[in-house]
Design an enzyme around this catalytic site. Structure first.
Site, PDB file in Angstrom:
ATOM      1  N   GLY A  91       0.544  -0.889   0.198  1.00 42.71           N
ATOM      2  CA  GLY A  91       0.151   0.260  -0.091  1.00 42.71           C
ATOM      3  C   GLY A  91       0.239   1.536   0.312  1.00 42.71           C
ATOM      4  O   GLY A  91       0.750   2.245  -0.509  1.00 42.71           O
ATOM      5  N   ASP A 251       1.078 -11.538   6.597  1.00 39.25           N
ATOM      6  CA  ASP A 251       1.755 -10.734   5.632  1.00 39.25           C
ATOM      7  C   ASP A 251       3.765 -10.159   6.000  1.00 39.25           C
ATOM      8  O   ASP A 251       3.898  -9.805   5.301  1.00 39.25           O
ATOM      9  CB  ASP A 251       0.924  -9.960   5.220  1.00 39.25           C
ATOM     10  CG  ASP A 251       0.683  -9.009   6.692  1.00 39.25           C
ATOM     11  OD1 ASP A 251       0.112  -9.408   7.281  1.00 39.25           O
ATOM     12  OD2 ASP A 251       0.700  -8.075   6.353  1.00 39.25           O
TER      13      ASP A 251
HETATM   14  P1  AMP Z   1       2.418  -3.254   7.936  1.00 40.79           P
HETATM   15  O1  AMP Z   1       1.281  -2.670   9.640  1.00 40.79           O
HETATM   16  O2  AMP Z   1       3.970  -2.351   7.610  1.00 40.79           O
HETATM   17  O3  AMP Z   1       3.118  -4.390   7.985  1.00 40.79           O
HETATM   18  O4  AMP Z   1       1.712  -2.344   7.094  1.00 40.79           O
HETATM   19  C1  AMP Z   1       0.544  -3.901   6.657  1.00 40.79           C
HETATM   20  C2  AMP Z   1      -1.153  -3.048   5.132  1.00 40.79           C
HETATM   21  O5  AMP Z   1      -0.763  -1.622   5.859  1.00 40.79           O
HETATM   22  C3  AMP Z   1       0.060  -3.310   4.039  1.00 40.79           C
HETATM   23  O6  AMP Z   1      -0.544  -3.882   3.342  1.00 40.79           O
HETATM   24  C4  AMP Z   1       0.292  -2.081   3.592  1.00 40.79           C
HETATM   25  O7  AMP Z   1       1.743  -2.127   2.710  1.00 40.79           O
HETATM   26  C5  AMP Z   1      -0.739  -0.898   4.345  1.00 40.79           C
HETATM   27  N1  AMP Z   1      -0.582   0.367   4.611  1.00 40.79           N
HETATM   28  C6  AMP Z   1       0.514   0.540   5.734  1.00 40.79           C
HETATM   29  N2  AMP Z   1       0.077   1.892   6.314  1.00 40.79           N
HETATM   30  C7  AMP Z   1       0.449   2.783   4.696  1.00 40.79           C
HETATM   31  C8  AMP Z   1       0.195   3.747   4.671  1.00 40.79           C
HETATM   32  N3  AMP Z   1       0.322   4.664   5.252  1.00 40.79           N
HETATM   33  N4  AMP Z   1      -0.969   3.563   3.292  1.00 40.79           N
HETATM   34  C9  AMP Z   1      -0.988   2.567   2.361  1.00 40.79           C
HETATM   35  N5  AMP Z   1      -1.067   1.601   2.887  1.00 40.79           N
HETATM   36  C10 AMP Z   1      -0.568   1.316   3.588  1.00 40.79           C
HETATM   37 MG    MG Z   2       3.992  -5.276   6.270  1.00 37.89          MG
END
Ligand code: AMP
Ligand code: MG
Length: 485
Positions: A91, A251
């Site tokens: 994302g 993930d």
């Molecule tokens: P994470 O917690 O970093 O593992 O992210 C979990 C999911 O949320 C993944 O699909 C990320 O790409 C998405 N994600 C986290 N932060 C953002 C953001 N600020 N904008 C878009 N997608 C996000």
């Molecule tokens: Mg992640």
């Protein structure tokens, strides 16, 4: 941009069916400025970042200008987050490409915080500086602790603010990974209900991470067994240094066996098996002691995703899958025991070893002992003399330990050397990490650089390392960390 940086891209991910990614370039940012570059890493992987200007580097690491041969894309994946299935995907990340190092190693070069993608859902596609500093610091610390991990090549600020709990400086981290294939990538493929997709991902992953598995009679089983070994090794490493990942969603678990996605992760100071830090982890699902269980749970999701390729007959596939997952506990336990024996200098295998280890951990828990320093004190070669060790419970344990050491087949010096190689002196203690991040938020990166230097040699004590060895005062203890997305 001409290839002044020596990128040697050969991006094979685009050879997967189109459902697995979206080709799209990073969104432009206003005023990219370099915060930090990992020149050591750059050199190691054959990049040339020294014969160019900071301005050019800021364009590169912001995604404003793409290096020659880059085919930027965002990857699709799904995942179980805190137990619940969700469709996700990059994302806020763009893969610039797969770079082949002079030694022939294939590495993903990815920008994180590089703008919206079709997988952004309600997110802004961006990252704030604090969490990127945290990821850089901790991933590099893990690397130097000898733990498989993604690494960090650069941090820039974007010149734009991101809205979180407040307006914060926007930032992009360049991440290097052996790949970004996750358990969630397989869950995504399985969810498409197209066996061809799943098969192409299976073949791709085997080719990339365990080509020897191509020769096994059942490729899906071969891959699962391979990942089980790698993930059990990884979790044992985490347990060795007191690392709590904090968001072990499927993930965030790689097929390569590298630690990935440093969000609310933290290292334990005082030993408490129930330690968890993440503000979003209500109930401690991802606590220190739960990590092996969660790894097994996540691997069960991988097996589920691969069931159609395990056996054509659904019942047989489930039976085989259950057999596989049941093996994880023993695999993990054996590796954990070997690691813990080394932590206290035990050679060979004696019936009292498990009790001895358990008693030490119980003593540490009951006495609020510092995890890192206790093992280092034991590695000192002399009887530890600090007040905490004066308790009769410790004295009793110490005597038992000494008599067990008599049964070692090699000298005491051998044990001491082994303990000093496995028990770090320096870990990125949370209160220090927070200090670095808050200084960085005020534009002061000196603490960050100083800390990085010390973290490069976690098994060595010198004048510089001293302040980083001290556990937090009670008022400095960090009890909660935030995902900070
Ligand atoms: P994470 O917690 O970093 O593992 O992210 C979990 C999911 O949320 C993944 O699909 C990320 O790409 C998405 N994600 C986290 N932060 C953002 C953001 N600020 N904008 C878009 N997608 C996000
Ligand atoms: Mg992640």
């Amino acid at each position: 941009m001409t290839n002044v940086f020596n990128f040697n891209f050969d991006t094979t991910y685009t050879g997967l069916p189109k459902q697995f990614f979206v080709k799209q370039r990073p969104e432009r940012v206003q005023n990219p400025m370099i915060v930090h570059i990992n020149y050591d890493l750059a050199q190691e992987i054959g990049l040339n970042l020294t014969s160019t200007t900071q301005k050019k580097l800021s364009k590169l690491f912001s995604g404003n200008e793409l290096p020659d041969g880059s085919t930027p894309l965002s990857q699709a994946y799904a995942g179980h987050q805190f137990g619940y299935f969700t469709m996700l995907g990059d994302g806020r990340a763009h893969l610039l490409g797969e770079h082949i190092t002079p030694n022939g190693i294939r590495l993903d070069i990815q920008l994180k915080g590089s703008g919206k993608t079709p997988y952004s859902r309600s997110g802004d596609g961006r990252a704030a500086l604090g969490p990127m500093i945290r990821e850089y610091l901790i991933s590099e610390a893990m690397y130097h602790l000898g733990i498989p991990t993604t690494r960090s090549l650069a941090i820039i600020t974007t010149g734009q603010e991101v809205r979180r709990e407040a307006l914060l400086p926007g930032s992009i981290l360049t991440r290097i990974a052996s790949s970004h294939i996750r358990v969630g990538t397989f869950e995504f493929a399985a969810n498409q209900k197209d066996e061809g997709l799943l098969k192409s991902l299976l073949d791709y992953t085997i080719k990339r991470h365990c080509p020897e598995v191509f020769d096994s009679s059942n490729k899906a089983v071969g891959l699962i067994e391979n990942v089980m070994q790698k993930q059990s090794d990884l979790i044992v490493h985490w347990m060795r240094v007191g690392f709590v990942h904090g968001v072990m969603n499927t993930d965030n678990m790689t097929l390569s066996g590298e630690t990935i996605d440093y969000g609310p992760c933290a290292f334990m100071d005082n030993y408490d098996p129930n330690t968890f830090f993440s503000s979003i982890d209500r109930g401690g699902r991802y606590s220190f002691m739960n990590q092996p269980l969660i790894a097994q749970w996540n691997l069960a999701r991988l097996i589920e995703a691969l069931l159609p390729l395990i056996d054509n007959n659904a019942d047989n596939a489930v039976k085989l899958g259950e057999k596989l997952i049941d093996k994880f506990s023993d695999i993990y336990k054996q590796k954990w025991l070997t690691m813990m024996r080394s932590k206290i200098g035990l050679l060979g295998d004696q019936p009292e070893d498990q009790i001895l280890i358990k008693d030490l951990l119980d003593w540490m828990h009951n006495n609020d002992a510092d995890f890192t320093n206790t093992f280092r004190d034991l590695s000192d070669g002399k009887k530890p003399t600090e007040i905490i060790y004066e308790t009769s419970s410790f004295q009793t344990w110490y005597k038992q330990w000494k008599s067990r050491l008599q049964k070692n087949s090699k000298s005491w010096d051998t044990s001491v050397a082994m303990m000093r190689n496995i028990n770090p002196i320096i870990i990125p203690r949370n209160h220090q990490v927070e200090r670095v991040i808050s200084a960085a938020a005020h534009g002061d990166f000196k603490h960050f650089r100083d800390f990085l230097e010390v973290l490069k040699e976690p098994f060595k004590a010198d004048g510089k390392s001293k302040p980083y060895q001290i556990p937090p005062e009670p008022r400095e203890r960090v009890y909660q960390t935030f995902c900070g997305t």
